[in-house]
Design a protein around this motif. Sequence first.
Motif, mmCIF file in Angstrom:
data_model
loop_
_atom_site.group_PDB
_atom_site.id
_atom_site.type_symbol
_atom_site.label_atom_id
_atom_site.label_comp_id
_atom_site.label_asym_id
_atom_site.label_seq_id
_atom_site.Cartn_x
_atom_site.Cartn_y
_atom_site.Cartn_z
ATOM 1 N N ALA A 1 42.748 31.075 45.117
ATOM 2 C CA ALA A 1 42.701 32.351 44.782
ATOM 3 C C ALA A 1 41.826 32.389 43.422
ATOM 4 O O ALA A 1 41.616 31.647 42.712
ATOM 5 N N THR A 2 41.247 33.664 43.317
ATOM 6 C CA THR A 2 40.584 33.868 42.012
ATOM 7 C C THR A 2 41.130 34.735 40.960
ATOM 8 O O THR A 2 42.111 35.677 41.533
ATOM 9 N N ALA A 3 41.277 34.607 39.722
ATOM 10 C CA ALA A 3 41.987 35.540 38.818
ATOM 11 C C ALA A 3 41.138 35.672 37.438
ATOM 12 O O ALA A 3 40.334 34.664 37.138
ATOM 13 N N HIS A 4 41.424 36.752 36.726
ATOM 14 C CA HIS A 4 40.743 36.787 35.617
ATOM 15 C C HIS A 4 41.870 37.079 34.502
ATOM 16 O O HIS A 4 41.047 37.450 33.444
ATOM 17 N N ASN A 5 42.903 37.374 34.730
ATOM 18 C CA ASN A 5 44.175 37.724 33.705
ATOM 19 C C ASN A 5 45.362 37.267 34.330
ATOM 20 O O ASN A 5 45.549 36.808 35.342
ATOM 21 N N LEU A 6 46.308 37.577 33.302
ATOM 22 C CA LEU A 6 47.754 36.967 33.738
ATOM 23 C C LEU A 6 48.342 37.888 35.069
ATOM 24 O O LEU A 6 48.910 37.257 35.791
ATOM 25 N N ALA A 7 48.056 38.995 35.039
ATOM 26 C CA ALA A 7 48.412 39.737 36.344
ATOM 27 C C ALA A 7 47.920 39.207 37.524
ATOM 28 O O ALA A 7 48.660 39.154 38.588
ATOM 29 N N GLU A 8 46.539 38.997 37.487
ATOM 30 C CA GLU A 8 45.951 38.192 38.781
ATOM 31 C C GLU A 8 46.618 36.845 38.933
ATOM 32 O O GLU A 8 46.716 36.711 40.388
ATOM 33 N N LEU A 9 46.810 36.225 38.083
ATOM 34 C CA LEU A 9 47.511 34.938 38.145
ATOM 35 C C LEU A 9 48.999 34.956 38.922
ATOM 36 O O LEU A 9 49.368 34.520 39.741
ATOM 37 N N GLY A 10 49.666 36.042 38.387
ATOM 38 C CA GLY A 10 51.020 36.268 38.844
ATOM 39 C C GLY A 10 50.936 36.628 40.634
ATOM 40 O O GLY A 10 51.718 36.201 41.132
ATOM 41 N N GLN A 11 49.999 37.538 40.577
ATOM 42 C CA GLN A 11 49.848 37.867 42.071
ATOM 43 C C GLN A 11 49.499 36.820 42.852
ATOM 44 O O GLN A 11 50.187 36.481 44.000
ATOM 45 N N ALA A 12 48.673 35.861 42.581
ATOM 46 C CA ALA A 12 48.060 34.697 43.375
ATOM 47 C C ALA A 12 49.423 33.875 43.792
ATOM 48 O O ALA A 12 49.703 33.380 44.559
ATOM 49 N N ALA A 13 50.611 33.744 42.569
ATOM 50 C CA ALA A 13 51.564 32.917 42.682
ATOM 51 C C ALA A 13 52.575 33.690 43.545
ATOM 52 O O ALA A 13 53.067 32.667 44.483
ATOM 53 N N ARG A 14 52.753 34.809 43.544
ATOM 54 C CA ARG A 14 53.712 35.718 44.363
ATOM 55 C C ARG A 14 53.040 35.536 46.019
ATOM 56 O O ARG A 14 54.174 35.557 46.742
ATOM 57 N N LEU A 15 52.158 35.385 46.169
ATOM 58 C CA LEU A 15 51.488 35.696 47.540
ATOM 59 C C LEU A 15 51.275 34.192 48.212
ATOM 60 O O LEU A 15 50.722 34.106 49.010
ATOM 61 N N GLY A 16 51.728 33.326 47.331
ATOM 62 C CA GLY A 16 51.566 31.838 47.983
ATOM 63 C C GLY A 16 50.576 30.918 47.815
ATOM 64 O O GLY A 16 50.260 30.010 48.517
ATOM 65 N N ALA A 17 49.465 31.598 46.878
ATOM 66 C CA ALA A 17 48.353 30.851 46.739
ATOM 67 C C ALA A 17 48.591 29.214 46.043
ATOM 68 O O ALA A 17 49.585 29.316 45.481
ATOM 69 N N ASP A 18 47.770 28.342 46.657
ATOM 70 C CA ASP A 18 48.231 26.868 46.041
ATOM 71 C C ASP A 18 47.630 26.592 44.822
ATOM 72 O O ASP A 18 48.034 25.730 44.057
ATOM 73 N N ALA A 19 46.447 27.480 44.290
ATOM 74 C CA ALA A 19 45.892 27.192 42.856
ATOM 75 C C ALA A 19 45.117 28.529 42.821
ATOM 76 O O ALA A 19 44.688 29.357 43.567
ATOM 77 N N ALA A 20 44.721 28.742 41.435
ATOM 78 C CA ALA A 20 43.854 29.897 41.222
ATOM 79 C C ALA A 20 42.823 29.342 40.329
ATOM 80 O O ALA A 20 42.842 28.646 39.509
ATOM 81 N N LEU A 21 41.568 29.858 40.493
ATOM 82 C CA LEU A 21 40.570 29.803 39.585
ATOM 83 C C LEU A 21 40.376 30.802 38.538
ATOM 84 O O LEU A 21 40.283 31.914 38.792
#
Length: 202
Positions: free
Chosen positions: A113-133
């Motif tokens: 997943a891609t993320a730019h803040n803590l909320a997007e990191l949390g969303q990526a984790a909840r939706l099952g992404a394996d890692a986030a950039l």
Amino acid sequence: MAAVYSAAVTRANPLPAPSLPALWLVSDARNDAGLERALARLPRGSGLIYRHYHLADAERLARFRALRRLARARGHIVILAGSALTAQRWGADGIYGAPPALWPRRAGLLHLATAHNLAELGQAARLGADAALLSPVHATRSHPGGAVLGRVRFRLLARQAALPVIALGGMNAARARTLRWARWAAIDGLALGLSKGSSPRT
């Protein structure tokens, strides 16, 4: 790659499992000419994130196949910016983008997943992404004049994430050492830098 990082880095952010490379080359129109050389010089078992949004479908597939062949010969993982179904058809190892909810999980595919803040990191984790950039750590040519996280904020956010985080945005080997973060990705900092003779190992 282990020689690049100190023991302190390993304690703070352990190197990923073999299924998730520490070093990622991100493709783009501007680094296309240097991709073959970069793939050959990356440490074995690194990752390629194939974007190439600028190409028409047939050209994009042809270029993907050529780079995938080179990447696989070096033991690299190949991730496609596209749907899970397209990744399966093209023979990619996973998919890249955000939000991961748009691309239902498929067995055997990594999801970055891609993320730019803590909320997007949390969303990526909840939706099952394996890692986030997480980006941008530093200023980039992609978004000149845009806001950046900086080293301190990046590490603060990444340490709170519930999934592995990969640093992106103005990254190169020197900045990775300064950031003291094991996982990082780059466009210019790998393809363009390597084409001029530098190395991610130094």
